[in-house]
Design an enzyme around this catalytic site. Sequence first.
Site, PDB file in Angstrom:
ATOM      1  N   HIS A  56       5.219   9.072   9.374  1.00 41.69           N
ATOM      2  CA  HIS A  56       4.633   8.310  10.605  1.00 41.69           C
ATOM      3  C   HIS A  56       5.675   7.327  11.077  1.00 41.69           C
ATOM      4  O   HIS A  56       6.183   7.122  11.971  1.00 41.69           O
ATOM      5  CB  HIS A  56       3.274   7.707  10.300  1.00 41.69           C
ATOM      6  CG  HIS A  56       2.570   7.072  11.708  1.00 41.69           C
ATOM      7  ND1 HIS A  56       1.581   6.267  11.302  1.00 41.69           N
ATOM      8  CD2 HIS A  56       2.861   7.092  12.782  1.00 41.69           C
ATOM      9  CE1 HIS A  56       1.282   6.010  12.737  1.00 41.69           C
ATOM     10  NE2 HIS A  56       2.014   6.448  13.567  1.00 41.69           N
ATOM     11  N   HIS A 100       4.976  -3.500  -1.004  1.00 40.78           N
ATOM     12  CA  HIS A 100       3.514  -2.979  -1.681  1.00 40.78           C
ATOM     13  C   HIS A 100       2.996  -1.831  -0.788  1.00 40.78           C
ATOM     14  O   HIS A 100       1.642  -1.730  -0.914  1.00 40.78           O
ATOM     15  CB  HIS A 100       2.591  -3.862  -2.070  1.00 40.78           C
ATOM     16  CG  HIS A 100       1.810  -3.728  -3.118  1.00 40.78           C
ATOM     17  ND1 HIS A 100       2.347  -2.840  -4.365  1.00 40.78           N
ATOM     18  CD2 HIS A 100       0.580  -3.734  -3.399  1.00 40.78           C
ATOM     19  CE1 HIS A 100       1.297  -2.477  -5.131  1.00 40.78           C
ATOM     20  NE2 HIS A 100       0.292  -3.123  -4.760  1.00 40.78           N
ATOM     21  N   HIS A 111      -2.679  -7.390   0.966  1.00 38.31           N
ATOM     22  CA  HIS A 111      -2.176  -5.856   0.116  1.00 38.31           C
ATOM     23  C   HIS A 111      -1.700  -5.253   1.566  1.00 38.31           C
ATOM     24  O   HIS A 111      -2.556  -5.298   2.629  1.00 38.31           O
ATOM     25  CB  HIS A 111      -3.045  -5.211  -0.513  1.00 38.31           C
ATOM     26  CG  HIS A 111      -3.327  -5.342  -1.896  1.00 38.31           C
ATOM     27  ND1 HIS A 111      -3.302  -6.401  -2.666  1.00 38.31           N
ATOM     28  CD2 HIS A 111      -2.812  -4.331  -2.762  1.00 38.31           C
ATOM     29  CE1 HIS A 111      -3.027  -6.242  -3.984  1.00 38.31           C
ATOM     30  NE2 HIS A 111      -2.720  -4.988  -4.030  1.00 38.31           N
ATOM     31  N   SER A 165      -6.958  -8.445   0.185  1.00 31.63           N
ATOM     32  CA  SER A 165      -7.050  -7.082   0.806  1.00 31.63           C
ATOM     33  C   SER A 165      -7.292  -7.266   2.380  1.00 31.63           C
ATOM     34  O   SER A 165      -7.446  -8.071   2.948  1.00 31.63           O
ATOM     35  CB  SER A 165      -8.348  -6.221   0.411  1.00 31.63           C
ATOM     36  OG  SER A 165      -8.624  -5.236   1.072  1.00 31.63           O
ATOM     37  N   GLU A 206       1.887  -8.294  -9.280  1.00 32.87           N
ATOM     38  CA  GLU A 206       1.085  -8.776  -8.232  1.00 32.87           C
ATOM     39  C   GLU A 206       0.287  -9.871  -8.574  1.00 32.87           C
ATOM     40  O   GLU A 206      -0.712 -10.039  -9.556  1.00 32.87           O
ATOM     41  CB  GLU A 206       0.053  -7.519  -8.050  1.00 32.87           C
ATOM     42  CG  GLU A 206       0.982  -6.275  -7.800  1.00 32.87           C
ATOM     43  CD  GLU A 206       0.018  -4.921  -7.236  1.00 32.87           C
ATOM     44  OE1 GLU A 206      -1.062  -5.402  -6.505  1.00 32.87           O
ATOM     45  OE2 GLU A 206       0.046  -4.048  -7.972  1.00 32.87           O
ATOM     46  N   TYR A 230      -0.386  -6.738 -13.092  1.00 32.99           N
ATOM     47  CA  TYR A 230      -0.995  -7.845 -12.158  1.00 32.99           C
ATOM     48  C   TYR A 230      -0.684  -9.230 -12.850  1.00 32.99           C
ATOM     49  O   TYR A 230      -0.373  -9.065 -14.128  1.00 32.99           O
ATOM     50  CB  TYR A 230      -2.648  -7.618 -11.681  1.00 32.99           C
ATOM     51  CG  TYR A 230      -2.756  -6.800 -10.617  1.00 32.99           C
ATOM     52  CD1 TYR A 230      -3.466  -7.477  -9.621  1.00 32.99           C
ATOM     53  CD2 TYR A 230      -2.652  -5.608 -10.780  1.00 32.99           C
ATOM     54  CE1 TYR A 230      -3.520  -6.600  -8.355  1.00 32.99           C
ATOM     55  CE2 TYR A 230      -2.944  -4.725  -9.631  1.00 32.99           C
ATOM     56  CZ  TYR A 230      -3.328  -5.407  -8.520  1.00 32.99           C
ATOM     57  OH  TYR A 230      -3.480  -4.719  -6.995  1.00 32.99           O
ATOM     58  N   ASP A 279      11.402  10.005  14.576  1.00 33.06           N
ATOM     59  CA  ASP A 279      10.432   9.916  13.563  1.00 33.06           C
ATOM     60  C   ASP A 279      10.360   8.626  12.876  1.00 33.06           C
ATOM     61  O   ASP A 279       9.357   8.507  12.164  1.00 33.06           O
ATOM     62  CB  ASP A 279      10.511  11.010  12.455  1.00 33.06           C
ATOM     63  CG  ASP A 279      11.843  10.687  11.748  1.00 33.06           C
ATOM     64  OD1 ASP A 279      12.309   9.925  11.758  1.00 33.06           O
ATOM     65  OD2 ASP A 279      12.147  11.794  10.928  1.00 33.06           O
TER      66      ASP A 279
END
Length: 676
Positions: free
Chosen positions: A69, A129, A237, A289, A450, A486, A614
Site C-alpha cells: 500500500h 514502529h 504506537h 495507542s 519501547e 519495553y 506503488d
Amino acid sequence: MPEHPCRALPALLTLVGALLLARTGEPAALLAAIPPFLVGRGVADITGEPAEAGMMGYASPRQRTSGIHLRQRSRAFVVVDRDSGHRVALVTVDLAMVFTAVRQAVLRRLALSLGNHYGDANVLITATHTHAGPGGFAHDTLYNITTLGHLPRTFAAIVDGIAESVERAHRDLAPGTVSLARGELHDASVNRSRRAFERNPAEERAVFPSGVDPTTTLLRFDRDDGPIGVINWFATHNTSMTVDNTLISGDNKGYAAYHWEREVSGVDYRDGRPGFVAAFAQTNAGDASPNLNLRPGSGPTEDEVENTRIIGLRQYAAARRLWDGPCEPLTGGVATRRSNVDMSRLPVRAEFTGSGRAERTGDALLGASFAAGSTEDGGGGLPIFREGVDANPVVRAVSEVLYRLAPTLRRRHAPKDVLLPPGVLGWTPRVLPLHLVRVGSLHLVGVPHEVTAVAGLRLRRTVARELGVSPRDVLVAGYANAYAGYLTTPEEYDQQDYEGGHTMYGRWQLPAYQQEFARLAADLRAGRPSAPGPRLPERFRDPVRLRPGVVLDAPPPGRRFGDVVREPAARYAPGHRVLVVFVGAHPNNDLHRGGTYLEVQRREDGTWRTVADDGDWSTRFRWSRWGLAASRIEVSWDIPPGTRPGEYRVTYHGDARDLFGRITPFRGVSRTFTVS
C-alpha cells in the site's frame, strides 16, 4: 511553502554579515553571521519482500505480506557544526524496530562509501514502529521465529536503503539553520495500559493528566533556497493497521510523512532530486495507542485504513502548526556520546533504584503477560494467557518454585511470571547501545526500547539534571539503534501487564538506564569521552532460513506474463476505484527498490506521464498465488478528488524466474479509460 520567520533566517544572516563587512571591513564580522550549521537531507526506499514474508510487530505467523500500500522509506538528516566540524546523522526508518545487525551493516557500508565521516558515535537510527512491514531482518532468534527465519533480501533492502539515505544527505550538505518548536496533540493517542500507569506516583501522573505524553516536537531545517525538511516526534504506537492487514505500509507515521512530502510538497520519490523530507519519529510511545477506542482498528472510525490516514493527518496538522508558528533557532553545536552496556548483569547504585540498596539487572526473561499480547493494539497474543500480575496461575506456581530456588532471580525479576528465558537461550541481545545526541539545545536520548510515558519522563529528568538544562530540552528517541522490548517504571513493572512482561531485564531496568544515561550526560557536560563499554557483536552467525525462495514462475495454460485478465471500465469519476488484474510473477524476484511494480499513467501530448505508483496512498498492489507457479496481480487505484480529466491506463512491471534461475522482466498494460 509559506513564508516563515525561521525560513528567512539563513538569508537574513548573510545580509547582516554583508552589512557588517561593509561597515567594519572585518571578515570576522561576516563569518559570525554565517549560518552555524551545514544541513543535508536524504530519503530512500527500504521496502522488503512484498509476498509471503512474515510481518514484523504482531508476532502472528498468519500475517504474511501480500503486496504494497505504501512503500517503506528511510529519511536522514545530517547536521554539521561548522565551528567544530562535529556532525550527526539522524535517521528515521519505516520499520517495526532497528536491530543491531542492521545498524552494524549500515555503518560498514558508510565506511566504504564515505570514509570516516560516519561511525558508531554519530549515526542515530530510530524506527517508527510500523507493524505493516516484512520481518526477518534480525539476527536475534526471538524476532525471526514468526517469519520462519532470516530473509536476506529484506535485510539487504533495508541496509542499502538506510545507507543510501545517509549518503544522499551527506552529498546534500549546505549552510543552513536548525530550529525547534514544541506543542501538544491530544486526539492521536490513548493510554493502553492505564492500570499500570496509575501505579506511578501522583506527581508524575499529574504531568500527563490524560495518561499519555501529548508533546509534539518539531526540528526544522532551512537553507538559503528555502526549507528542506523536518523531524517531528510524537508518542503514539504505529499500529493503526491491524494484524489482519497484509499489505506493506508505513502506517500512520508513514502516511503523515507521505502526506507532507508527496501530497503537500509534490515530492516525486523516483525522480532522483532532493526534495522536502518529513520524518515522523517516535519518542516514549510504549503505552500510547492510536486506537482511540482501545480496540484494534477502532478509533476514530471502525475502518483501519481510514484510521491510519486520520491519525497520520492529525500528526501532520500538529507539526504544521508548529511549522507555521514561532520557532527557536538552535546554536551551540553538535555533540554525541555513545556507550554499550551489558543489560543482563548491570549493577545499579542505590541512588537510582529507590529500594534503599544496590540492585542488579538480570538475564532477559519474558513474562506470561508478554504472551497475552497487547489486546488494545491486537498484539498477536495467545488466548490462554492474560495480562496482569497473578493472572496466569500455572505460570505463577512454576515461577514461585524458581524464585524459591534462586533468590537472586526473585530480586531481579519478581513479580514477573516467568514464561521464557530468551537471554539464557541466546535469542536476544545482552549488550545494548546507549546514545546521547545534542543538536544545539536539544538533547536526544537514544534508547533501544519501547519506553512508557512516565519511564520517559524519569529518563528526561535524569539527563536534564545532570546536564543542568530543562527537561523540555531533553527528548527520548525510542526504538533506537537496536531492540530489546519495553522499558517500564518499576511500579508499572509490578502490574505485569503486557509492557511489564516484555520489560525483559527485570524490575531495575529503568533505574539502570537512568544511571547509565546520567553517566553519558556527565561526560557530555564535562567534555570528556565516554567509556565505550563491552563491544557489540561485529560478526553474526548465518541465521536460520526456513522459508524456500521462488523456484519457478509459469503462467496459466493459454496465458502469457503481463496478460490482462480483468480490464478497467471505460469511464470513471474521481472517488471511484479502478481495478485491473494481470497474469504476473512472484514479486520477490525483484524488489524494485527505488522503483515500482505499477504505474498509473495519463496521456499528455501523445506521451504517457506517470501520476501514481506503488508508493502512493491511492494505489494498492496485491499478489496472490494462481495455481502452483502462477501469480495473480491486482492493481487498484482510488481516483483522488481533483484528478485531471483525461485518458489513463495502468501498467504492471513484473519479473519471471525460469527453472535455471534466470529472471526476465516483462510488462503488462491495461486498455485505456477516461476520467471525467
